[in-house]
Motif scaffolding. Structure first.
Motif, PDB file in Angstrom:
ATOM      1  N   ASN A 107       0.854  -1.192   0.000  1.00  0.00           N
ATOM      2  CA  ASN A 107       0.000   0.000   0.000  1.00  0.00           C
ATOM      3  C   ASN A 107       0.890   1.242   0.000  1.00  0.00           C
ATOM      4  OD1 ASN A 107      -1.769   2.093   0.633  1.00  0.00           O
ATOM      5  ND2 ASN A 107      -2.073   1.433   2.743  1.00  0.00           N
ATOM      6  N   VAL A 108       0.661   2.151  -0.958  1.00  0.00           N
ATOM      7  CA  VAL A 108       1.468   3.378  -1.000  1.00  0.00           C
ATOM      8  C   VAL A 108       0.644   4.645  -0.760  1.00  0.00           C
ATOM      9  CG1 VAL A 108       3.361   2.507  -2.393  1.00  0.00           C
ATOM     10  CG2 VAL A 108       1.336   3.383  -3.542  1.00  0.00           C
ATOM     11  N   GLY A 109      -0.662   4.476  -0.436  1.00  0.00           N
ATOM     12  CA  GLY A 109      -1.421   5.680  -0.102  1.00  0.00           C
ATOM     13  C   GLY A 109      -2.922   5.506  -0.240  1.00  0.00           C
ATOM     14  N   GLY A 110      -3.680   5.962   0.774  1.00  0.00           N
ATOM     15  CA  GLY A 110      -5.141   5.917   0.739  1.00  0.00           C
ATOM     16  C   GLY A 110      -5.698   7.176   0.096  1.00  0.00           C
ATOM     17  N   ILE A 111      -6.673   7.005  -0.814  1.00  0.00           N
ATOM     18  CA  ILE A 111      -7.191   8.139  -1.583  1.00  0.00           C
ATOM     19  C   ILE A 111      -8.659   8.459  -1.293  1.00  0.00           C
ATOM     20  CG2 ILE A 111      -7.431   9.136  -3.889  1.00  0.00           C
ATOM     21  CD1 ILE A 111      -4.505   8.464  -2.988  1.00  0.00           C
ATOM     22  N   HIS A 112      -9.532   7.458  -1.333  1.00  0.00           N
ATOM     23  CA  HIS A 112     -10.950   7.757  -1.124  1.00  0.00           C
ATOM     24  C   HIS A 112     -11.683   6.527  -0.590  1.00  0.00           C
ATOM     25  CE1 HIS A 112     -11.121   5.837  -5.125  1.00  0.00           C
ATOM     26  NE2 HIS A 112     -12.327   5.459  -4.740  1.00  0.00           N
ATOM     27  N   ILE A 113     -12.910   6.772  -0.164  1.00  0.00           N
ATOM     28  CA  ILE A 113     -13.778   5.700   0.329  1.00  0.00           C
ATOM     29  C   ILE A 113     -14.999   5.625  -0.580  1.00  0.00           C
ATOM     30  CG2 ILE A 113     -15.196   4.896   2.260  1.00  0.00           C
ATOM     31  CD1 ILE A 113     -13.360   6.682   4.050  1.00  0.00           C
ATOM     32  N   GLU A 114     -15.378   4.418  -0.950  1.00  0.00           N
ATOM     33  CA  GLU A 114     -16.599   4.201  -1.722  1.00  0.00           C
ATOM     34  C   GLU A 114     -17.558   3.373  -0.858  1.00  0.00           C
ATOM     35  OE1 GLU A 114     -15.667   2.403  -5.499  1.00  0.00           O
ATOM     36  OE2 GLU A 114     -13.739   3.422  -5.520  1.00  0.00           O
ATOM     37  N   PRO A 115     -18.513   4.009  -0.221  1.00  0.00           N
ATOM     38  CA  PRO A 115     -19.400   3.261   0.679  1.00  0.00           C
ATOM     39  C   PRO A 115     -20.188   2.175  -0.056  1.00  0.00           C
ATOM     40  CG  PRO A 115     -19.652   5.640   0.966  1.00  0.00           C
ATOM     41  CD  PRO A 115     -18.864   5.432  -0.279  1.00  0.00           C
ATOM     42  N   MET A 116     -20.153   0.963   0.468  1.00  0.00           N
ATOM     43  CA  MET A 116     -20.929  -0.142  -0.099  1.00  0.00           C
ATOM     44  C   MET A 116     -22.395   0.038   0.287  1.00  0.00           C
ATOM     45  SD  MET A 116     -20.351  -4.238   0.551  1.00  0.00           S
ATOM     46  CE  MET A 116     -19.155  -4.584  -0.728  1.00  0.00           C
ATOM     47  N   GLY A 117     -23.315  -0.332  -0.614  1.00  0.00           N
ATOM     48  CA  GLY A 117     -24.729  -0.109  -0.344  1.00  0.00           C
ATOM     49  C   GLY A 117     -25.608  -1.310  -0.635  1.00  0.00           C
ATOM     50  N   VAL A 118     -26.821  -1.280  -0.060  1.00  0.00           N
ATOM     51  CA  VAL A 118     -27.844  -2.292  -0.303  1.00  0.00           C
ATOM     52  C   VAL A 118     -28.832  -1.719  -1.318  1.00  0.00           C
ATOM     53  CG1 VAL A 118     -29.662  -3.720   0.713  1.00  0.00           C
ATOM     54  CG2 VAL A 118     -27.631  -3.127   2.078  1.00  0.00           C
TER      55      VAL A 118
END
Length: 271
Positions: A107-118
């Motif tokens: 891992n070289v860097g966290g960029i964004h979050i994509e929330p999982m959905g129902v």
């Protein structure tokens, strides 16, 4: 006259020297940019990478993007050196992949979050989910476990280990509605909506299928989700100037503004 001729000769030499420097400068800047190769899934990863292309170009790097529609090939391509890095996955998936395959990936860097959905085309509220309903979840280890954790958060099931990211339907302790689980490849989940009561879909595939996570999801992960999407390289390319410049560009104010404006909360910056 002699003095004048000397002055003229000196000026000519100076001009010639300046011209030589100018030519050298032009020759230097005309050299090809260093190429950074990256694999990514289309939405939102490729779209975000297109934003950093001009940023990197100004720094002397040419970003070459290869699109993938699965979660395995881009890791294999980075591990064997076909690509410098990739951008599509979260840390739990990377850790599971490395554990299973022994790949040289970091891992070289966290960029964004994509929330999982129902999501559903059959019901408008999870309260209306019928007994023995069919539920589709991703079939890869960590996203499947993530989907089950989401259903647990929604109060539909209880897991033997309520914090495990690798739980499977076999690890469900309590299933009051006797839900029937169907495990599918993540890209197929949007197409499963006509055949299921609910489907648990990763945001990148939901957006790609024309779904709006904030409007269409019946239930969605909170913005403090640990599933941050990261840039991944192998141990050699992780230290390269190109990959380091890429991560820096991805964490720039321009990219943050793009994510907020473009996805309006369906994708959340992690920096």
């Amino acid at each position: 006259n002699h003095f004048t001729e000397n002055n003229i000769m000196n000026k000519i030499k100076s001009l010639l020297g300046f011209a030589a420097l100018t030519v050298a400068s032009v020759s230097f800047t005309a050299q090809a940019n260093e190429t950074i190769t990256i694999g990514a899934t289309p939405v939102p990863h490729v779209e975000i990478l297109e934003v950093v292309k001009p940023i990197l170009a100004k720094e002397g790097f040419d970003l070459k993007i290869t699109e993938f529609n699965d979660y395995v090939q881009p890791n294999l391509a980075v591990a064997d050196g076909q690509l410098d890095c990739n951008f599509f996955q979260h840390l739990p998936y990377l850790e599971s992949f490395v554990k299973e395959r022994g790949s040289d990936l970091v891992n070289v860097g966290g960029i964004h979050i994509e929330p999982m959905g129902v999501y559903s085309r059959k019901i408008k509220d999870l309260k209306d989910l019928k007994d023995r309903a069919t539920v589709a979840i991703p079939n890869d280890p960590t996203n499947g476990g993530r989907a089950l954790l989401l259903l647990q958060s929604a109060g539909l099931i209880t897991l033997e280990d309520p914090k495990s990211v690798t739980s499977t339907p076999l690890d469900i302790k309590e299933n009051k509605k006797n839900l029937n689980f169907k495990e599918l490849e993540a890209p197929q989940l949007p197409r499963s909506l006509d055949d299921t009561d609910i489907s648990i879909i990763n945001t990148n595939y939901a957006i790609g299928a024309g779904l709006n996570p904030l409007k269409d999801a019946l239930f969605i992960e909170k913005s403090d989700s640990p599933y941050v999407n990261i840039v991944v390289a192998n141990s050699k390319t992780a230290k390269s100037e190109g990959v380091q410049a890429l991560v820096k560009a991805l964490k720039s104010p321009k990219v943050k503004k793009f994510i907020l404006d473009k996805y309006k909360g369906a994708v959340v910056p992690a920096f």
